[in-house]
Motif scaffolding. Structure first.
Motif, PDB file in Angstrom:
ATOM      1  N   PHE A 159      39.005 -14.019  28.853  1.00  0.00           N
ATOM      2  CA  PHE A 159      39.990 -13.905  29.932  1.00  0.00           C
ATOM      3  C   PHE A 159      41.058 -14.992  29.839  1.00  0.00           C
ATOM      4  O   PHE A 159      42.232 -14.746  30.144  1.00  0.00           O
ATOM      5  CB  PHE A 159      39.286 -13.986  31.288  1.00  0.00           C
ATOM      6  CG  PHE A 159      40.225 -13.899  32.453  1.00  0.00           C
ATOM      7  CD1 PHE A 159      40.981 -12.758  32.668  1.00  0.00           C
ATOM      8  CD2 PHE A 159      40.367 -14.961  33.328  1.00  0.00           C
ATOM      9  CE1 PHE A 159      41.866 -12.681  33.742  1.00  0.00           C
ATOM     10  CE2 PHE A 159      41.239 -14.895  34.397  1.00  0.00           C
ATOM     11  CZ  PHE A 159      41.982 -13.747  34.606  1.00  0.00           C
ATOM     12  N   ALA A 160      40.680 -16.184  29.404  1.00  0.00           N
ATOM     13  CA  ALA A 160      41.656 -17.277  29.277  1.00  0.00           C
ATOM     14  C   ALA A 160      42.756 -16.932  28.274  1.00  0.00           C
ATOM     15  O   ALA A 160      43.922 -17.294  28.474  1.00  0.00           O
ATOM     16  CB  ALA A 160      40.951 -18.561  28.863  1.00  0.00           C
ATOM     17  N   ILE A 161      42.400 -16.232  27.200  1.00  0.00           N
ATOM     18  CA  ILE A 161      43.400 -15.822  26.210  1.00  0.00           C
ATOM     19  C   ILE A 161      44.409 -14.878  26.845  1.00  0.00           C
ATOM     20  O   ILE A 161      45.625 -15.072  26.740  1.00  0.00           O
ATOM     21  CB  ILE A 161      42.717 -15.155  25.004  1.00  0.00           C
ATOM     22  CG1 ILE A 161      41.855 -16.163  24.244  1.00  0.00           C
ATOM     23  CG2 ILE A 161      43.770 -14.565  24.055  1.00  0.00           C
ATOM     24  CD1 ILE A 161      41.010 -15.527  23.156  1.00  0.00           C
ATOM     25  N   ILE A 162      43.910 -13.849  27.503  1.00  0.00           N
ATOM     26  CA  ILE A 162      44.794 -12.869  28.133  1.00  0.00           C
ATOM     27  C   ILE A 162      45.644 -13.520  29.223  1.00  0.00           C
ATOM     28  O   ILE A 162      46.847 -13.258  29.340  1.00  0.00           O
ATOM     29  CB  ILE A 162      43.975 -11.703  28.711  1.00  0.00           C
ATOM     30  CG1 ILE A 162      43.283 -10.946  27.582  1.00  0.00           C
ATOM     31  CG2 ILE A 162      44.864 -10.761  29.519  1.00  0.00           C
ATOM     32  CD1 ILE A 162      42.411  -9.818  28.045  1.00  0.00           C
ATOM     33  N   ALA A 163      45.031 -14.397  30.019  1.00  0.00           N
ATOM     34  CA  ALA A 163      45.766 -15.075  31.089  1.00  0.00           C
ATOM     35  C   ALA A 163      46.867 -15.963  30.519  1.00  0.00           C
ATOM     36  O   ALA A 163      47.968 -16.035  31.090  1.00  0.00           O
ATOM     37  CB  ALA A 163      44.795 -15.903  31.939  1.00  0.00           C
ATOM     38  N   SER A 164      46.602 -16.624  29.409  1.00  0.00           N
ATOM     39  CA  SER A 164      47.599 -17.513  28.794  1.00  0.00           C
ATOM     40  C   SER A 164      48.805 -16.711  28.295  1.00  0.00           C
ATOM     41  O   SER A 164      49.952 -17.085  28.528  1.00  0.00           O
ATOM     42  CB  SER A 164      46.968 -18.292  27.639  1.00  0.00           C
ATOM     43  OG  SER A 164      45.937 -19.135  28.098  1.00  0.00           O
ATOM     44  N   ILE A 206      52.701 -16.968  29.851  1.00  0.00           N
ATOM     45  CA  ILE A 206      53.867 -17.286  29.016  1.00  0.00           C
ATOM     46  C   ILE A 206      54.885 -16.150  29.073  1.00  0.00           C
ATOM     47  O   ILE A 206      56.099 -16.393  29.172  1.00  0.00           O
ATOM     48  CB  ILE A 206      53.435 -17.546  27.563  1.00  0.00           C
ATOM     49  CG1 ILE A 206      52.627 -18.845  27.488  1.00  0.00           C
ATOM     50  CG2 ILE A 206      54.644 -17.620  26.631  1.00  0.00           C
ATOM     51  CD1 ILE A 206      52.029 -19.118  26.128  1.00  0.00           C
ATOM     52  N   GLU A 207      54.406 -14.907  29.031  1.00  0.00           N
ATOM     53  CA  GLU A 207      55.314 -13.758  29.078  1.00  0.00           C
ATOM     54  C   GLU A 207      56.077 -13.703  30.404  1.00  0.00           C
ATOM     55  O   GLU A 207      57.308 -13.583  30.423  1.00  0.00           O
ATOM     56  CB  GLU A 207      54.514 -12.471  28.888  1.00  0.00           C
ATOM     57  CG  GLU A 207      55.328 -11.193  28.988  1.00  0.00           C
ATOM     58  CD  GLU A 207      56.274 -10.987  27.823  1.00  0.00           C
ATOM     59  OE1 GLU A 207      57.183 -10.141  27.945  1.00  0.00           O
ATOM     60  OE2 GLU A 207      56.116 -11.682  26.796  1.00  0.00           O
ATOM     61  N   ILE A 208      55.346 -13.812  31.513  1.00  0.00           N
ATOM     62  CA  ILE A 208      55.992 -13.712  32.826  1.00  0.00           C
ATOM     63  C   ILE A 208      56.903 -14.911  33.085  1.00  0.00           C
ATOM     64  O   ILE A 208      58.051 -14.751  33.519  1.00  0.00           O
ATOM     65  CB  ILE A 208      54.925 -13.598  33.929  1.00  0.00           C
ATOM     66  CG1 ILE A 208      54.207 -12.255  33.813  1.00  0.00           C
ATOM     67  CG2 ILE A 208      55.559 -13.753  35.308  1.00  0.00           C
ATOM     68  CD1 ILE A 208      53.085 -12.072  34.812  1.00  0.00           C
ATOM     69  N   ALA A 209      56.407 -16.120  32.816  1.00  0.00           N
ATOM     70  CA  ALA A 209      57.218 -17.319  33.042  1.00  0.00           C
ATOM     71  C   ALA A 209      58.465 -17.311  32.169  1.00  0.00           C
ATOM     72  O   ALA A 209      59.558 -17.671  32.623  1.00  0.00           O
ATOM     73  CB  ALA A 209      56.384 -18.571  32.766  1.00  0.00           C
ATOM     74  N   GLY A 210      58.320 -16.895  30.917  1.00  0.00           N
ATOM     75  CA  GLY A 210      59.471 -16.843  30.017  1.00  0.00           C
ATOM     76  C   GLY A 210      60.521 -15.864  30.494  1.00  0.00           C
ATOM     77  O   GLY A 210      61.728 -16.158  30.452  1.00  0.00           O
ATOM     78  N   GLU A 211      60.090 -14.691  30.952  1.00  0.00           N
ATOM     79  CA  GLU A 211      61.044 -13.697  31.427  1.00  0.00           C
ATOM     80  C   GLU A 211      61.751 -14.152  32.698  1.00  0.00           C
ATOM     81  O   GLU A 211      62.955 -13.928  32.868  1.00  0.00           O
ATOM     82  CB  GLU A 211      60.332 -12.364  31.663  1.00  0.00           C
ATOM     83  CG  GLU A 211      59.909 -11.665  30.377  1.00  0.00           C
ATOM     84  CD  GLU A 211      59.515 -10.221  30.612  1.00  0.00           C
ATOM     85  OE1 GLU A 211      59.216  -9.872  31.772  1.00  0.00           O
ATOM     86  OE2 GLU A 211      59.525  -9.446  29.640  1.00  0.00           O
ATOM     87  N   ILE A 212      61.011 -14.799  33.594  1.00  0.00           N
ATOM     88  CA  ILE A 212      61.625 -15.277  34.836  1.00  0.00           C
ATOM     89  C   ILE A 212      62.608 -16.409  34.557  1.00  0.00           C
ATOM     90  O   ILE A 212      63.721 -16.437  35.101  1.00  0.00           O
ATOM     91  CB  ILE A 212      60.537 -15.739  35.827  1.00  0.00           C
ATOM     92  CG1 ILE A 212      59.728 -14.532  36.315  1.00  0.00           C
ATOM     93  CG2 ILE A 212      61.157 -16.480  37.010  1.00  0.00           C
ATOM     94  CD1 ILE A 212      58.572 -14.895  37.209  1.00  0.00           C
ATOM     95  N   ILE A 213      62.218 -17.339  33.690  1.00  0.00           N
ATOM     96  CA  ILE A 213      63.085 -18.486  33.393  1.00  0.00           C
ATOM     97  C   ILE A 213      64.346 -18.058  32.654  1.00  0.00           C
ATOM     98  O   ILE A 213      65.442 -18.558  32.934  1.00  0.00           O
ATOM     99  CB  ILE A 213      62.306 -19.535  32.568  1.00  0.00           C
ATOM    100  CG1 ILE A 213      61.242 -20.202  33.436  1.00  0.00           C
ATOM    101  CG2 ILE A 213      63.255 -20.614  32.002  1.00  0.00           C
ATOM    102  CD1 ILE A 213      60.325 -21.139  32.682  1.00  0.00           C
ATOM    103  N   THR A 214      64.216 -17.106  31.725  1.00  0.00           N
ATOM    104  CA  THR A 214      65.380 -16.708  30.919  1.00  0.00           C
ATOM    105  C   THR A 214      66.176 -15.563  31.530  1.00  0.00           C
ATOM    106  O   THR A 214      67.383 -15.451  31.296  1.00  0.00           O
ATOM    107  CB  THR A 214      64.932 -16.284  29.505  1.00  0.00           C
ATOM    108  OG1 THR A 214      64.007 -15.186  29.593  1.00  0.00           O
ATOM    109  CG2 THR A 214      64.290 -17.444  28.780  1.00  0.00           C
ATOM    110  N   GLY A 215      65.518 -14.695  32.321  1.00  0.00           N
ATOM    111  CA  GLY A 215      66.228 -13.534  32.841  1.00  0.00           C
ATOM    112  C   GLY A 215      66.158 -13.346  34.337  1.00  0.00           C
ATOM    113  O   GLY A 215      66.839 -12.481  34.887  1.00  0.00           O
ATOM    114  N   GLY A 216      65.339 -14.121  35.010  1.00  0.00           N
ATOM    115  CA  GLY A 216      65.270 -14.046  36.466  1.00  0.00           C
ATOM    116  C   GLY A 216      64.326 -12.994  37.014  1.00  0.00           C
ATOM    117  O   GLY A 216      64.120 -12.919  38.229  1.00  0.00           O
TER     118      GLY A 216
END
Length: 227
Positions: free
Chosen positions: A172-177, A181-191
């Motif tokens: 689960f830690a792998i999937i959560a990581s 990263i995917e969600i945070a990256g999209e929010i930071i770069t695209g809102g």
């Protein structure tokens, strides 16, 4: 170590989504698949180790060193620290997922410095406990880069129950990581969150985690005698 790396990760994510911006969605999906494959290859290494491990060995010890026996067969016949080898591939796939080269380099250096200290401490403990037996094994078995020709079959049979009982949190830690990263990256770069693949996988992974955790804590279904 994750708490130290997290602030650096948040800075690095400003430069993430590089492949999507330069060569399109397909290349990014392909790269994400490669990263996930690397991480789950590391997870498979851990599963092989744990599946053959006897009781009181190859655990996540946080309070004290523990080794009821000295493992020298199976994965331990080709490398002295197979769990940490697996951890490295898990970690490598996750940090590569950011697509930020300098963050990958910093993370690998931090990983090596961190785990090197742990390996030194564990080997000193084993040396004091098993003396010549440990020294003879360590002399012919590399610390982290396997020598496949040294393979010696495990003394115990493989236990899937042991893997499910001990490695469900790592899965689960792998999937959560990856999801973070995917969600945070999209929010930071695209809102906003545009790709729902990893959130869906996160929900599925969470369901598997809760089921296995319940079986471990509330039942004896995953118990294995001598493991």
């Amino acid at each position: 170590m994750p708490l130290i790396i997290l602030p650096i990760l948040l800075i690095a994510l400003r430069e993430s989504e590089y492949l999507e911006r330069t060569v399109g969605d397909f290349a990014e999906y392909l790269f994400e698949g490669v990263c996930a494959t690397i991480s789950f290859a590391g997870f498979v290494i851990r599963c092989i180790v744990v599946g053959y491990a006897p009781k009181g060995t190859s655990g996540r010890n946080t309070k004290e060193q523990k080794a009821e026996t000295l493992n020298t067969t199976g994965m331990y016949s080709i490398v002295r620290h197979p769990l940490y080898l697996g951890n490295f591939f898990i970690f490598l796939g996750i940090v590569l997922f950011t697509q930020v080269w300098w963050f990958v380099l910093i993370s690998i250096l931090a990983f090596w410095l961190y785990y090197e200290r742990i390996m030194f401490a564990e080997e000193e403990f084993l040396r004091r406990k098993y003396h010549e037996t440990f020294l003879k094994w360590a002399e012919k078995t590399p610390a982290i880069i396997p020598i496949l020709k040294n393979w010696y079959a495990p003394t115990l049979s493989f236990s899937l129950k042991n893997v499910l009982r001990r490695e469900y949190s790592g899965f689960f830690a792998i999937i959560a990581s990856f999801t973070f990263i995917e969600i945070a990256g999209e929010i930071i770069t695209g809102g906003r969150v545009r790709d729902l693949l990893w959130p869906i996988l996160f929900i599925a992974g969470l369901a598997i985690y809760m089921i296995l955790r319940t079986l471990k804590k509330k039942t004896k279904i995953l118990d294995v005698k001598g493991r």
